[in-house]
Design an enzyme around this catalytic site. Structure first.
Site, PDB file in Angstrom:
ATOM      1  N   ARG A 172       0.818  -1.206   0.000  1.00 31.52           N
ATOM      2  CA  ARG A 172       0.000   0.000   0.000  1.00 31.52           C
ATOM      3  C   ARG A 172       0.854   1.259   0.000  1.00 31.52           C
ATOM      4  O   ARG A 172       0.548   2.232  -0.693  1.00 31.52           O
ATOM      5  CB  ARG A 172      -0.962  -0.029   1.192  1.00 31.52           C
ATOM      6  N   TYR A 214      -6.116  -0.820  -6.924  1.00 31.93           N
ATOM      7  CA  TYR A 214      -5.498  -2.054  -6.429  1.00 31.93           C
ATOM      8  C   TYR A 214      -4.835  -1.874  -5.064  1.00 31.93           C
ATOM      9  O   TYR A 214      -4.662  -0.767  -4.577  1.00 31.93           O
ATOM     10  CB  TYR A 214      -4.573  -2.700  -7.440  1.00 31.93           C
ATOM     11  N   GLU A 215      -4.523  -3.025  -4.456  1.00 29.08           N
ATOM     12  CA  GLU A 215      -4.009  -3.108  -3.077  1.00 29.08           C
ATOM     13  C   GLU A 215      -4.971  -2.475  -2.073  1.00 29.08           C
ATOM     14  O   GLU A 215      -4.569  -1.837  -1.113  1.00 29.08           O
ATOM     15  CB  GLU A 215      -2.615  -2.466  -2.961  1.00 29.08           C
ATOM     16  N   GLY A 216      -6.237  -2.688  -2.287  1.00 32.48           N
ATOM     17  CA  GLY A 216      -7.273  -2.122  -1.424  1.00 32.48           C
ATOM     18  C   GLY A 216      -7.713  -0.792  -1.983  1.00 32.48           C
ATOM     19  O   GLY A 216      -6.954   0.180  -1.966  1.00 32.48           O
TER      20      GLY A 216
END
Length: 556
Positions: free
Chosen positions: A292, A424-426
């Site tokens: 993140r 992406y990545e949350g």
């Protein structure tokens, strides 16, 4: 346009935001002497400009290609990646025990920023390897660490994260991949994973996949998930049963193959457990939190590249009159406004991400306060920096006018490449939900209160102090609000708190010795124009959730 890394700015932020001198005083980072840091930043700048930046265009126009034998990268990429390996650029932040240089994570972030500004799609490959290294270093056995970390550190092997499945999306608990014990300590892995960045390529001899899967009779949901290490090439030299089914046809990041991977089509996919059984979520978040921050760093990368291109074009493009004479568009007030916004917001994003990365280093040395600060700034760094990357790339197109909409100028590529980063990545909505759902109550509210106190102690500009006060009031209200109201307020609140944090870090820089005219002007612009915009979100952050549900789903 010839890419030039902002080395002086990076060093200034390392000194005045990340406080690199304090880190270097610790035995763990004794190698981070001023001359070493300067050499790393300058060397990375030269390498990126000479080896990676020239490939950015072909990466976008040709892109990675799927073949029945695997993914083939565009011409030049394999040689440029080998140059990266031979230059030792992957070893910067890896422990000396595993063949790394033992420098702080925040220095590694500066190197990745330079690589990504030169070629964002390409830089995803080493970025993902960093996450694999973190997971194995924290959760792997000594044998796994000895076998995999030295090769991953140099980049001779690359790493991936395999979380998402077609039916699950962001709901990790819904995954169905299985891992059945083989009776020899290994597991038979079977399942399909999607959206796997650099899940296959022809630049390295091996790819180490970290795969979330379920063992037999595992509990439902996230409690039943375990993490497995699945190499493309097994230790005995045989090929593992991992197949790249396809790669996605994407809006941007064409140099980064986004793969659909199938494990165990022929029931011969071997994996090793990393960490304890059912410990997959803990191990995943070791990778995810690292990733993140590195995605937030991608916001900085694209912002820097787009700003450089826009400034160059504005200086060269002659159109219209200023003071009675034909002039370059950089002389026009509205173009100046756009360029100043790009400059100020790029500085803000860099300060926020470097600050959070510095907390990684301090937390790694056992600093509990830094761990709390890292927890609360990670969603800010990921979400706000990627929002800014998109905004700045879009402004860059606007500065180019009609030519910005034409692919040959390159401005549109930054806009297309940036768009995935808030997803992406949350997703950034998940980051906001995490902020109000978990991080505000961390240490009984102490993590949030400490951040507010630190900002209030240094903030001087009246607009900034007002924003800090507003953030404190909203944060305290949300700590006790019901779930719907909390979630409804989450995104405007995240933006407000992010802008306050950026303003605090920028104002600190403006007071620091050596702050040049560009820094002073950019900070003044940020405090006078961008901070008041964030204050305008106060009403939205205090609004109830009810209007969001005034319509039924069918009414939409």
């Amino acid at each position: 346009m010839a890419f030039t890394a902002p080395v002086a700015e990076q060093r200034f932020v390392l000194d005045n935001v990340a406080n690199i001198a304090e880190l270097a005083d610790a035995e763990r980072f004794a190698a981070a002497t001023p001359d070493v840091i300067d050499a790393v930043l300058e060397g990375a700048a030269q390498f990126a400009a000479g080896e990676w930046a020239p490939l950015n265009r072909v990466g976008d126009t040709v892109g990675a290609k799927w073949t029945p034998d695997g993914v083939v990268m565009p011409d030049g990429y394999r040689a440029a990646y080998q140059a990266y390996v031979e230059g030792g650029w992957g070893t910067i932040g890896v422990s000396e025990a595993f063949g790394g240089q033992g420098l702080p994570f925040v220095v590694q972030a500066a190197v990745l920023e330079t690589l990504g500004s030169a070629n964002m799609g390409f830089a995803l490959c080493p970025t993902l390897t960093v996450g694999a290294i973190e997971a194995i270093e924290h959760h792997g056995t000594p044998e796994q660490q000895a076998l995999y970390l030295p090769k991953l550190a140099t980049g001779e092997w690359t790493g991936t994260m395999n979380l998402t499945e077609p039916q699950a999306g962001s709901d990790v608990g819904a995954l169905r991949a299985t891992a059945v014990p083989r009776g020899d300590g290994t597991f038979s892995i079977k399942g399909t994973k999607i959206y796997i960045s650099f899940g296959d390529h022809d630049m390295a001899d091996n790819i180490v996949h970290l795969v979330l899967a379920r063992t037999p009779d595992a509990p439902a949901g996230t409690r039943g998930i375990s993490l497995f290490l699945v190499p493309k090439v097994r230790a005995d030299g045989t090929m593992n049963d991992v197949r790249v089914v396809s790669i996605e046809h994407k809006m941007g990041l064409h140099a980064s193959p986004t793969c659909v991977l199938s494990f165990g089509d022929h029931d011969d996919c071997t994996g090793e457990l990393i960490g304890p059984e059912f410990g997959g979520m803990r191990a995943m978040f070791t990778m995810m939190n690292n990733a993140r921050l590195n995605v937030g760093l991608q916001g900085v990368q694209v912002a820097e590249a787009a700003t450089q291109k826009a400034v160059e074009y504005a200086k060269e493009r002659v159109q219209g009159a200023r003071a009675g004479a034909q002039s370059a568009i950089i002389e026009h007030p509205d173009v100046r406004r756009m360029l100043m916004r790009m400059k100020a917001q790029t500085m803000a994003a860099r300060a926020l991400v470097y600050y959070a990365c510095g907390q990684v280093d301090r937390a790694g040395m056992g600093d509990a306060a830094a761990k709390d600060r890292l927890e609360i700034t990670t969603p800010l760094a990921k979400a706000h920096a990627t929002d800014l990357g998109n905004e700045i790339a879009s402004i860059g197109v606007q500065v180019h006018g009609g030519m910005g909409f034409v692919e040959e100028t390159g401005a549109a590529q930054f806009f297309r490449d940036a768009r995935i980063t808030p997803i992406y990545e949350g997703t950034n909505g998940i980051q906001a939900a995490d902020l109000v759902g978990r991080k505000l109550s961390l240490s009984n509210g102490g993590a949030f209160a400490s951040l507010i106190a630190d900002m209030r102690a240094e903030a001087q500009h009246p607009q900034l102090t007002a924003l800090v006060d507003a953030c404190e009031g909203i944060g305290r209200r949300l700590q006790t609000a019901d779930a719907d109201d909390r979630q409804a307020a989450s995104y405007p609140f995240l933006t407000m708190l992010s802008v306050a944090t950026c303003g605090w870090l920028l104002e600190r820089q403006a007071r620091a010795e050596g702050a040049d005219a560009v820094k002073q002007a950019s900070v003044a612009f940020y405090l006078d124009q961008i901070v008041p915009e964030a204050m305008g979100l106060e009403a939205a952050a205090n609004a109830p959730a009810a209007p969001l549900y005034a319509l039924s789903a069918d009414a939409f």
